[in-house]
Design an enzyme around this catalytic site. Structure first.
Site, PDB file in Angstrom:
ATOM      1  N   ARG A  57      41.794   8.952  30.416  1.00 40.50           N
ATOM      2  CA  ARG A  57      40.856   9.575  29.487  1.00 40.50           C
ATOM      3  C   ARG A  57      41.530  10.758  28.799  1.00 40.50           C
ATOM      4  NH1 ARG A  57      35.503   9.949  33.413  1.00 40.50           N
ATOM      5  NH2 ARG A  57      35.276   7.699  33.801  1.00 40.50           N
ATOM      6  N   ASP A 110      42.049  13.815  26.292  1.00 34.23           N
ATOM      7  CA  ASP A 110      41.121  14.817  25.776  1.00 34.23           C
ATOM      8  C   ASP A 110      41.068  14.794  24.252  1.00 34.23           C
ATOM      9  OD1 ASP A 110      40.483  15.808  28.289  1.00 34.23           O
ATOM     10  OD2 ASP A 110      42.084  17.317  28.250  1.00 34.23           O
ATOM     11  N   ARG A 168      48.848  20.134  30.428  1.00 39.79           N
ATOM     12  CA  ARG A 168      48.714  21.247  29.487  1.00 39.79           C
ATOM     13  C   ARG A 168      48.845  22.592  30.199  1.00 39.79           C
ATOM     14  NH1 ARG A 168      43.251  20.182  26.598  1.00 39.79           N
ATOM     15  NH2 ARG A 168      43.714  22.266  25.753  1.00 39.79           N
ATOM     16  N   TYR A 211      53.487  11.279  30.219  1.00 38.85           N
ATOM     17  CA  TYR A 211      53.011  12.122  29.128  1.00 38.85           C
ATOM     18  C   TYR A 211      54.179  12.926  28.575  1.00 38.85           C
ATOM     19  CZ  TYR A 211      48.008  11.366  29.993  1.00 38.85           C
ATOM     20  OH  TYR A 211      46.748  10.818  30.112  1.00 38.85           O
TER      21      TYR A 211
END
Length: 245
Positions: free
Chosen positions: A50, A52, A198, A111
């Site tokens: 999921r 963001d 992040r 990522y």
């Protein structure tokens, strides 16, 4: 009922994220509406992760079931026709076994975070990378990143709203590399906590600026307290690069 695996690319700028939400349009919604327009069927498109609001994907993976069978190339092309003008592209569609699950079958997720380290504002990469104007020491960032490798309690790098049952994750890789004015951070794990990447990037940027040292990263990790780590990097520099099976 045939099951299909889709590989999807998207620009997250206009979306509230992957998952359906009441406050805006999501990637999942765009794909499900495209499936309905093509097949007349109301289906759930299940994603591997999921992402963001504002986060991009070069290769998000998802799966869906259709009552009516379609050739994978026909499905791919039809969905691409119906997602227009949204910035979503189905790169590939393929038949998979009934027990394939885009999320549960995944062995690793990769990522990548893009930082453009320069004074001049971004034109081409606006909302696609994080501009940091202060000089960054990428070598110091890479050294500090080693403190986060392996299996740890990542509570210090976890969003308060994270729904994962445990803060313990195994970070298999966290590479930092500079190419000219761009610094890329690449993280690999079986799964990540909400905002984990992040928060890690924001903390490593503090190291790159000289505000923190490698020891500060280690201390933040050991504290298991979100208040002890750096800020979240902006979402628009983050890309879901690949899902491995």
């Amino acid at each position: 009922m045939p099951r299909y695996k889709l590989t999807v690319e998207y620009d997250g700028t206009e979306f509230v994220g992957w998952q359906w939400q009441a406050n805006g349009i999501s990637v999942q919604q765009v794909l499900e509406e495209a499936v309905a327009a093509f097949s007349g069927e109301t289906v759930r498109v299940h994603g591997a992760g999921r992402t963001d609001a504002g986060v991009h994907a070069r290769a998000q993976t998802c799966h869906l079931d259709l009552a009516g069978e379609a050739r994978p190339d026909v499905l791919r092309d039809a969905l691409n026709a119906h997602v227009r003008p949204r910035r979503v592209a189905v790169l590939a569609a393929e038949n998979v076994a009934d027990n394939f699950d885009a999320r549960r079958s995944a062995k690793a997720r990769i990522y990548r975070y893009r930082i453009v380290n320069r004074r001049a504002p971004l034109a081409l990469d606006a909302k696609r990378a994080w501009q940091v104007s202060r000089p960054l020491d990428a070598d110091a960032m890479a050294l500090a990143a080693g403190q986060l490798l392996g299996r740890h309690d990542f509570s210090s790098f976890r969003a308060s709203a994270c729904q994962a049952p445990s803060p313990i994750k195994t970070l298999d890789a966290l590479d930092v590399a500079r190419d000219g004015e761009e610094i890329q951070l690449t993280a690999r794990s079986e799964s990540f906590l909400h905002h984990q990447v992040r928060a890690v990037v924001g903390s490593l940027v503090w190291v790159g600026e000289g505000r923190w040292t490698e020891a500060d990263i280690a201390d933040a990790l050991a504290a298991r307290d979100r208040r002890r780590a750096g800020p979240n990097a902006p979402p628009w520099g983050l890309y879901l690069e690949a899902v491995l099976y």
